[in-house]
Design a protein around this motif. Structure first.
Motif, PDB file in Angstrom:
ATOM      1  N   ALA A  28      11.223   5.756  -7.971  1.00 35.83           N
ATOM      2  CA  ALA A  28      12.015   5.432  -6.779  1.00 35.83           C
ATOM      3  C   ALA A  28      11.788   4.013  -6.295  1.00 35.83           C
ATOM      4  N   GLY A  29      10.845   3.322  -6.879  1.00 36.25           N
ATOM      5  CA  GLY A  29      10.523   1.984  -6.398  1.00 36.25           C
ATOM      6  C   GLY A  29       9.917   2.005  -5.012  1.00 36.25           C
ATOM      7  N   ILE A  30       9.172   3.060  -4.696  1.00 38.24           N
ATOM      8  CA  ILE A  30       8.566   3.205  -3.364  1.00 38.24           C
ATOM      9  C   ILE A  30       7.051   3.180  -3.501  1.00 38.24           C
ATOM     10  N   GLY A  31       6.421   2.343  -2.730  1.00 36.63           N
ATOM     11  CA  GLY A  31       4.964   2.285  -2.706  1.00 36.63           C
ATOM     12  C   GLY A  31       4.454   2.616  -1.314  1.00 36.63           C
ATOM     13  N   ALA A  32       3.199   3.040  -1.239  1.00 39.82           N
ATOM     14  CA  ALA A  32       2.582   3.380   0.046  1.00 39.82           C
ATOM     15  C   ALA A  32       1.403   2.458   0.299  1.00 39.82           C
ATOM     16  N   TRP A  33       1.150   2.168   1.567  1.00 34.86           N
ATOM     17  CA  TRP A  33       0.046   1.290   1.917  1.00 34.86           C
ATOM     18  C   TRP A  33      -0.615   1.766   3.206  1.00 34.86           C
ATOM     19  N   GLU A  34      -1.822   1.260   3.437  1.00 32.11           N
ATOM     20  CA  GLU A  34      -2.588   1.631   4.639  1.00 32.11           C
ATOM     21  C   GLU A  34      -3.356   0.409   5.124  1.00 32.11           C
ATOM     22  N   LEU A  35      -3.322   0.199   6.451  1.00 33.99           N
ATOM     23  CA  LEU A  35      -4.066  -0.890   7.076  1.00 33.99           C
ATOM     24  C   LEU A  35      -5.059  -0.289   8.068  1.00 33.99           C
ATOM     25  N   ASN A  36      -6.353  -0.561   7.885  1.00 39.52           N
ATOM     26  CA  ASN A  36      -7.385  -0.118   8.817  1.00 39.52           C
ATOM     27  C   ASN A  36      -7.389  -1.056  10.023  1.00 39.52           C
ATOM     28  N   ALA A  37      -7.030  -0.517  11.191  1.00 37.77           N
ATOM     29  CA  ALA A  37      -6.884  -1.354  12.387  1.00 37.77           C
ATOM     30  C   ALA A  37      -8.213  -1.913  12.864  1.00 37.77           C
ATOM     31  N   LYS A  38      -9.321  -1.288  12.480  1.00 38.26           N
ATOM     32  CA  LYS A  38     -10.643  -1.745  12.924  1.00 38.26           C
ATOM     33  C   LYS A  38     -11.213  -2.827  12.017  1.00 38.26           C
ATOM     34  N   THR A  39     -11.102  -2.594  10.713  1.00 38.43           N
ATOM     35  CA  THR A  39     -11.743  -3.512   9.760  1.00 38.43           C
ATOM     36  C   THR A  39     -10.771  -4.505   9.131  1.00 38.43           C
ATOM     37  N   HIS A  44      -6.102   7.854  17.848  1.00 38.85           N
ATOM     38  CA  HIS A  44      -7.110   8.842  18.278  1.00 38.85           C
ATOM     39  C   HIS A  44      -7.583   8.453  19.666  1.00 38.85           C
ATOM     40  N   ASP A  45      -7.376   9.386  20.624  1.00 36.55           N
ATOM     41  CA  ASP A  45      -7.737   9.128  22.020  1.00 36.55           C
ATOM     42  C   ASP A  45      -7.057   7.858  22.543  1.00 36.55           C
ATOM     43  N   GLY A  46      -5.806   7.654  22.129  1.00 35.90           N
ATOM     44  CA  GLY A  46      -5.048   6.518  22.615  1.00 35.90           C
ATOM     45  C   GLY A  46      -5.343   5.203  21.915  1.00 35.90           C
ATOM     46  N   GLU A  47      -6.238   5.227  20.922  1.00 36.43           N
ATOM     47  CA  GLU A  47      -6.612   4.000  20.211  1.00 36.43           C
ATOM     48  C   GLU A  47      -6.061   4.056  18.788  1.00 36.43           C
ATOM     49  N   VAL A  48      -5.440   2.972  18.349  1.00 37.52           N
ATOM     50  CA  VAL A  48      -4.890   2.904  16.998  1.00 37.52           C
ATOM     51  C   VAL A  48      -6.032   2.796  15.992  1.00 37.52           C
ATOM     52  N   ILE A  49      -6.049   3.729  15.039  1.00 39.25           N
ATOM     53  CA  ILE A  49      -7.094   3.761  14.004  1.00 39.25           C
ATOM     54  C   ILE A  49      -6.590   3.141  12.703  1.00 39.25           C
ATOM     55  N   ARG A  50      -5.391   3.589  12.282  1.00 35.62           N
ATOM     56  CA  ARG A  50      -4.834   3.122  11.009  1.00 35.62           C
ATOM     57  C   ARG A  50      -3.325   2.934  11.151  1.00 35.62           C
ATOM     58  N   ILE A  51      -2.758   2.111  10.263  1.00 35.66           N
ATOM     59  CA  ILE A  51      -1.310   1.986  10.119  1.00 35.66           C
ATOM     60  C   ILE A  51      -0.967   2.456   8.712  1.00 35.66           C
ATOM     61  N   PHE A  52      -0.106   3.479   8.614  1.00 35.43           N
ATOM     62  CA  PHE A  52       0.389   3.961   7.333  1.00 35.43           C
ATOM     63  C   PHE A  52       1.798   3.411   7.123  1.00 35.43           C
ATOM     64  N   GLY A  53       2.148   3.130   5.904  1.00 38.36           N
ATOM     65  CA  GLY A  53       3.489   2.635   5.673  1.00 38.36           C
ATOM     66  C   GLY A  53       3.966   2.834   4.254  1.00 38.36           C
ATOM     67  N   ILE A  54       5.268   2.610   4.050  1.00 37.91           N
ATOM     68  CA  ILE A  54       5.853   2.610   2.709  1.00 37.91           C
ATOM     69  C   ILE A  54       6.661   1.329   2.556  1.00 37.91           C
ATOM     70  N   ILE A  55       6.835   0.925   1.329  1.00 32.60           N
ATOM     71  CA  ILE A  55       7.666  -0.244   1.016  1.00 32.60           C
ATOM     72  C   ILE A  55       8.535   0.130  -0.172  1.00 32.60           C
ATOM     73  N   GLN A  56       9.828  -0.173  -0.073  1.00 32.13           N
ATOM     74  CA  GLN A  56      10.779   0.201  -1.114  1.00 32.13           C
ATOM     75  C   GLN A  56      11.542  -1.032  -1.594  1.00 32.13           C
ATOM     76  N   ASP A  57      11.648  -1.136  -2.904  1.00 30.16           N
ATOM     77  CA  ASP A  57      12.405  -2.240  -3.506  1.00 30.16           C
ATOM     78  C   ASP A  57      13.888  -1.846  -3.496  1.00 30.16           C
ATOM     79  N   ILE A  58      14.698  -2.551  -2.701  1.00 28.76           N
ATOM     80  CA  ILE A  58      16.139  -2.249  -2.605  1.00 28.76           C
ATOM     81  C   ILE A  58      16.976  -3.399  -3.150  1.00 28.76           C
TER      82      ILE A  58
END
Length: 624
Positions: free
Chosen positions: A24-35, A113-127
């Motif tokens: 599908a040309g779709i990838g997934a990624w994650e950004l740790n908001a703390k580190t 968690h408890d109102g604090e952003v822990i992680r950002i999840f995302g996808i990216i698609q080649d269109i």
């Protein structure tokens, strides 16, 4: 009966999911908001045109590959997600290392968690392919058959009057219909399920957002429903007149089915792990050396003062300090590091303070090398407090049973010796009585037989009293106020105390309670105090001190006097023996201390004696 379907293993499901993402040309990624750490799936590297072996992504270098005109927009959306948890979806351009431009759709969602952003999840698609197709259609002013057939995904095209004017081979293969069966038809089309007519009609009235995809249910010619990913577009001529409805269609039924199976497998695994009495966990050490808890089952709630397992999910091992303390947490960290260095499992016991009581937790974990710098531990933790207590009780029972057997053996020896002694005396007197012809001598023998019989009766009663104590391994105990118990016994021997002018001091807290068999406590106090009077010195006034205190879960009772005392070097090992007397007192039976020891030990306690001849004695009784 039909053959049982073969269940696909979880690792195979994961492999299929990765293949589906690649197709599908779709990838997934994650950004740790703390580190700031960034993780990509393999398809993201492919979209960027980078090698996963040579490129280590972070937020800064990932943004550098966006087109200069799009970069600030992407960076702003990511920062809003990190700082405020705002979701976003953007259409933008990437410039690969080889200089080629790719159109991508990127989506991000915050995990809080408890109102604090822990992680950002995302996808990216080649269109890119879709954008170029759209451009060709617009620039050509019409739709060519060769272009439609070149599409690898299904394509369906309607004219401005919503008449089906074209379908490509991929679409026909997907739905099972031939071009002749579809071209010239108007809505509703046969590949629309009846139950979704309204939903699909609504899409025709909407102005589609460029690049936006919709998940829709289609129907094959054989009636089978299947899931598709639809990317609709409206094409206009240079004057702004609607020219055509264009949609690319991708069959994602297998992906959806795979995802459902994977979700079901994950659900079942979580349900299984949450049903385990203890807690199953996963700990990861990153290439930066940070140790984090990435998974823990709900069994942790029963052991730790936390509301849910999510409290510890994806948290640093430092989060355990509140329950383990700094020293134990550092010890656990050191054990993990040593386990990673040797790649060997580890097992340890940790003490937790859960607020109400201390708990003992057994922790076992097996390391697994994920990469040269990444190590994952899969482990199990269980509360062994009750098990340890049961083992302690079992050990105590074994000890009590052993002591009981020793006492019974000793008792059997006493019975054998004492009863045999009396029996021999009786037999001897009877022999003399038979042979005697003197009336005076026979009367003397009869008197001696009566005395021997009385002694035998006394011995049997004494032995029966001892047997009654030894036969009851765990006598029922109750709470007794010790001070009141002492007063009751003192009142019983008050006349003796007064007649001998005894100086008596009682130092026992009024509210001190002891867990005992009440009759045993009375007997112990009576024997100890009576012995003080019986073995007093005739050269000084008798002084008795009775004291008690509570310490380390025990009640310690002490009875001391300034009486005759005893040579402990000579008689210490015989002091608590049956029928042992040491001062030639005609009233001594040698039974009191023997009964005291048996009664104290039957209640799980102990007794000790300290004595100096000519100075006095101290008896210490410990009640548990």
């Amino acid at each position: 009966m039909g053959a049982k379907p073969v269940e696909m293993p979880a690792d195979r499901l994961g492999e299929l999911l990765r293949e589906a993402q690649s197709l599908a040309g779709i990838g997934a990624w994650e950004l740790n908001a703390k580190t700031g750490q960034v993780l990509w799936t393999e398809e993201v590297y492919t979209i960027y045109g980078l090698s996963s072996e040579k490129f280590n992504p972070n937020l800064d270098n990932a943004l550098q590959y966006y087109h200069p005109d799009d970069r600030s927009r992407v960076e702003g959306a990511v920062m809003k997600a990190v700082n405020f948890g705002s979701p976003y979806t953007l259409m933008c351009r990437l410039i690969r290392p080889d200089g080629k431009t790719r159109f991508v759709k990127t989506t991000g969602r915050a995990d809080t968690h408890d109102g604090e952003v822990i992680r950002i999840f995302g996808i990216i698609q080649d269109i890119t392919e879709l954008k170029e197709t759209e451009k060709l259609l617009i620039e050509s002013g019409g739709i060519t058959t060769s272009l439609v057939e070149a599409m690898q995904e299904g394509v369906t095209i309607l004219n401005a009057d919503s008449i089906q004017i074209s379908v490509n081979p991929a679409f026909c293969q997907m739905t099972g219909y031939s071009p002749e069966e579809l071209i010239g038809l108007s809505p509703p089309f046969p590949y629309w399920p009846e139950e979704f007519y309204d939903e699909i009609f609504l899409m025709f009235d909407m102005e589609p957002e460029p690049g936006k995809t919709l998940q829709v249910t289609f129907k094959r010619k054989n009636g089978e429903r299947f899931e598709v990913m639809l990317m609709p577009a409206k094409l206009y001529d240079k004057d702004g007149n609607l020219q055509a409805y264009f949609a690319t269609v991708r069959d994602i039924d297998e992906e959806v089915h795979t995802k459902r199976q994977l979700d079901q497998t994950v659900y079942q695994l979580k349900k299984l792990t949450n049903s385990v009495p203890g807690a199953i966990f996963q700990i990861v050490r990153s290439n930066e050396g940070e140790i984090r808890i990435t998974y823990i089952s709900e069994g942790i709630v029963a052991m730790l003062p936390v509301a849910s397992a999510e409290y510890l999910m994806d948290s640093s091992i430092k989060a355990l300090e509140i329950m383990l303390g700094e020293e134990q947490t550092e010890t656990l960290r050191s054990m993990l590091e040593e386990s990673a260095r040797l790649m060997q499992p580890f097992s340890t016991l940790v003490h937790l303070n859960t607020g109400s009581e201390a708990a003992l937790i057994q922790v076992d974990a097996q390391p697994e090398q994920q990469s040269p710098d990444w190590v994952t531990w899969f482990g199990y933790a269980q509360d062994v407090t009750r098990l340890r207590e049961q083992n302690r009780m079992l050990e105590n029972l074994v000890k009590v049973t052993g002591d009981q057997n020793n006492r019974l053996l000793h008792f059997a020896q006493i019975v054998s010796h004492n009863v045999r002694s009396h029996a021999s005396n009786i037999m001897g007197l009877l022999d003399i009585l038979r042979e005697s012809t003197s009336i005076q001598e026979r009367e003397l023998m009869l008197d001696m037989l009566g005395e021997t019989g009385n002694k035998l009766d006394e011995t049997i009663r004494n032995l029966n009293e001892v047997l009654t104590i030894n036969r009851n391994v765990n006598p029922p105990k109750t709470k007794v106020n010790l001070a009141e118990g002492i007063v009751k016994v003192l009142d019983f021997i008050r006349e003796e105390l007064d007649s001998h002018l005894v100086r008596l001091k009682v130092d026992v807290p009024e509210d001190l309670e002891v867990h005992v068999v009440p009759s045993y406590l009375d007997s112990i106090l009576l024997n100890l105090l009576s012995n003080c009077i019986k073995y007093r010195s005739h050269y000084r006034r008798l002084e008795i001190v009775v004291s008690a205190e509570q310490s380390c879960g025990e009640v310690i009772l002490k009875v001391s006097d300034n009486g005759l005392g005893l040579d402990m070097q000579r008689y210490g090992d015989q002091l608590f023996g049956m029928y042992r007397t040491f001062h030639g007192n005609p009233d001594a039976r040698g039974l009191g201390l023997f009964l005291i020891r048996n009664q104290v030990e039957a209640m799980g306690g102990s007794i000790q004696a300290e004595s100096v001849q000519g100075e006095g004695s101290v008896f210490t009784v410990r009640f548990v």
